[in-house]
Design a protein around this motif. Structure first.
Motif, PDB file in Angstrom:
ATOM      1  N   LEU A  15       0.808  -1.212   0.000  1.00 28.16           N
ATOM      2  CA  LEU A  15       0.000   0.000   0.000  1.00 28.16           C
ATOM      3  C   LEU A  15       0.849   1.273   0.000  1.00 28.16           C
ATOM      4  N   GLY A  16       2.124   1.139   0.344  1.00 24.44           N
ATOM      5  CA  GLY A  16       2.996   2.303   0.394  1.00 24.44           C
ATOM      6  C   GLY A  16       2.731   3.203   1.579  1.00 24.44           C
ATOM      7  N   GLU A  17       2.203   2.609   2.680  1.00 27.82           N
ATOM      8  CA  GLU A  17       1.887   3.400   3.868  1.00 27.82           C
ATOM      9  C   GLU A  17       3.060   3.394   4.856  1.00 27.82           C
ATOM     10  N   ALA A  18       3.263   4.538   5.492  1.00 27.25           N
ATOM     11  CA  ALA A  18       4.293   4.624   6.529  1.00 27.25           C
ATOM     12  C   ALA A  18       3.819   3.901   7.786  1.00 27.25           C
ATOM     13  N   TYR A  19       4.747   3.263   8.471  1.00 25.98           N
ATOM     14  CA  TYR A  19       4.412   2.553   9.704  1.00 25.98           C
ATOM     15  C   TYR A  19       5.666   2.415  10.552  1.00 25.98           C
ATOM     16  N   GLU A  20       5.451   2.103  11.803  1.00 24.79           N
ATOM     17  CA  GLU A  20       6.566   1.777  12.681  1.00 24.79           C
ATOM     18  C   GLU A  20       6.331   0.392  13.264  1.00 24.79           C
ATOM     19  N   ILE A  21       7.408  -0.215  13.725  1.00 22.81           N
ATOM     20  CA  ILE A  21       7.348  -1.587  14.235  1.00 22.81           C
ATOM     21  C   ILE A  21       7.699  -1.603  15.712  1.00 22.81           C
ATOM     22  N   GLN A  22       6.839  -2.223  16.500  1.00 18.65           N
ATOM     23  CA  GLN A  22       7.148  -2.545  17.896  1.00 18.65           C
ATOM     24  C   GLN A  22       7.464  -4.027  17.932  1.00 18.65           C
ATOM     25  N   ARG A  23       8.682  -4.369  18.276  1.00 19.78           N
ATOM     26  CA  ARG A  23       9.139  -5.757  18.146  1.00 19.78           C
ATOM     27  C   ARG A  23       8.952  -6.545  19.450  1.00 19.78           C
ATOM     28  N   TYR A  24       8.623  -7.817  19.260  1.00 25.98           N
ATOM     29  CA  TYR A  24       8.484  -8.757  20.374  1.00 25.98           C
ATOM     30  C   TYR A  24       9.179 -10.052  19.962  1.00 25.98           C
ATOM     31  N   GLU A  25       9.805 -10.705  20.916  1.00 28.80           N
ATOM     32  CA  GLU A  25      10.523 -11.954  20.638  1.00 28.80           C
ATOM     33  C   GLU A  25       9.854 -13.116  21.352  1.00 28.80           C
ATOM     34  N   ARG A  26       9.771 -14.227  20.665  1.00 27.81           N
ATOM     35  CA  ARG A  26       9.200 -15.433  21.262  1.00 27.81           C
ATOM     36  C   ARG A  26      10.070 -15.940  22.407  1.00 27.81           C
ATOM     37  N   ASN A  27       9.436 -16.570  23.379  1.00 33.66           N
ATOM     38  CA  ASN A  27      10.180 -17.263  24.428  1.00 33.66           C
ATOM     39  C   ASN A  27      10.950 -18.418  23.781  1.00 33.66           C
ATOM     40  N   PRO A  28      12.260 -18.462  23.916  1.00 32.61           N
ATOM     41  CA  PRO A  28      13.045 -19.487  23.217  1.00 32.61           C
ATOM     42  C   PRO A  28      12.730 -20.918  23.655  1.00 32.61           C
ATOM     43  N   GLU A  29      12.171 -21.082  24.843  1.00 30.26           N
ATOM     44  CA  GLU A  29      11.838 -22.430  25.323  1.00 30.26           C
ATOM     45  C   GLU A  29      10.446 -22.860  24.889  1.00 30.26           C
ATOM     46  N   THR A  30       9.463 -21.976  25.050  1.00 28.06           N
ATOM     47  CA  THR A  30       8.080 -22.331  24.708  1.00 28.06           C
ATOM     48  C   THR A  30       7.696 -21.902  23.301  1.00 28.06           C
ATOM     49  N   MET A  31       8.444 -20.971  22.712  1.00 29.32           N
ATOM     50  CA  MET A  31       8.171 -20.377  21.403  1.00 29.32           C
ATOM     51  C   MET A  31       6.865 -19.575  21.398  1.00 29.32           C
ATOM     52  N   LEU A  32       6.366 -19.227  22.573  1.00 31.09           N
ATOM     53  CA  LEU A  32       5.151 -18.434  22.682  1.00 31.09           C
ATOM     54  C   LEU A  32       5.490 -16.943  22.728  1.00 31.09           C
ATOM     55  N   ALA A  33       4.480 -16.123  22.470  1.00 30.78           N
ATOM     56  CA  ALA A  33       4.666 -14.675  22.527  1.00 30.78           C
ATOM     57  C   ALA A  33       4.922 -14.236  23.965  1.00 30.78           C
ATOM     58  N   PRO A  34       5.651 -13.148  24.170  1.00 31.18           N
ATOM     59  CA  PRO A  34       5.937 -12.676  25.527  1.00 31.18           C
ATOM     60  C   PRO A  34       4.696 -12.081  26.186  1.00 31.18           C
TER      61      PRO A  34
END
Length: 221
Positions: free
Chosen positions: A22-41
């Motif tokens: 779409l060519g829209e400006a945006y910003e990213i808020q990053r989150y990392e998975r738990n390396p043991e469970t692979m679930l979202a924080p």
């Protein structure tokens, strides 16, 4: 400003692709998975009560669920882009594939991944043969036939066209990208050239490449 709450290796990658198309400006808020469970924080729950990704915020609005986010972006910022044409059949097809991706295709793929993890999870030695037997039986008698039927269905559809709806890229293609990429990456697609060609076709798009660069490393386990 549009903010994508982006979890690594997740469905939120397709929201970035949509925004790039779409060519829209945006910003990213990053989150990392738990390396043991692979679930979202747990921190994602501050954005949405379910604590899952993708979530998009746009001013005072908070929108969850991939399909809802893509439709919102197409309706709000698309100006005709990434939506079906005026033909009734195109509109029906568009709605179908937008819902099919998560409603029909993803559940057996997720179940397959869960049962694979059960087979390899730590457990008492005496339980492991039983767990493996149950997992293998479920895979062979239920999940594998279901997945193959879905992939045959998609293969037949893509043999006749370049995109899922009409003759151009729409949000339905973005929505379908995640399960098909997962199926290709995990070797589930097998000898289905139309699916492989389709995935390669959209992955070559400049907007897709920009989304990968913006989102960071992207891989399927």
């Amino acid at each position: 400003m549009i903010t994508v709450h982006h979890l690594n290796n997740s469905r939120s990658q397709r929201v970035l692709w949509m925004l790039e198309e779409l060519g829209e400006a945006y910003e990213i808020q990053r989150y990392e998975r738990n390396p043991e469970t692979m679930l979202a924080p747990e921190s994602l729950k501050a954005v949405h009560p379910l604590g899952k990704s993708p979530v998009l915020t746009d001013g005072e609005l908070t929108i969850a669920e991939s399909g809802a986010i893509l439709e919102y972006l197409a309706d709000t910022y698309g100006d005709g882009m990434m939506r079906p044409g005026d033909e009734p059949q195109e509109r029906i097809d568009y709605r179908y594939w937008m819902h099919y991706s998560e409603g029909s295709l993803m559940p057996p793929l997720v179940m397959r991944l869960v049962f694979e993890k059960i087979k390899n999870s730590p457990m008492p030695f005496f339980a492991k043969p039983i767990a493996r037997q149950i997992a293998d039986k479920t895979q062979s008698t239920f999940l594998a036939p279901q997945i193959q039927r879905h992939l045959d269905f998609i293969e037949a559809h893509l043999k006749e066209r370049s995109w899922f709806v009409g003759d151009r890229l729409t949000a339905a293609d973005v929505q379908m990208s995640f399960p098909l990429e997962a199926s290709v990456a995990r070797g589930t697609v097998g000898n289905r050239p139309a699916i492989r060609d389709y995935v390669a076709r959209y992955q070559a798009r400049p907007a897709y490449q920009r989304a990968l660069e913006a989102g960071g490393e992207y891989a399927f386990a």
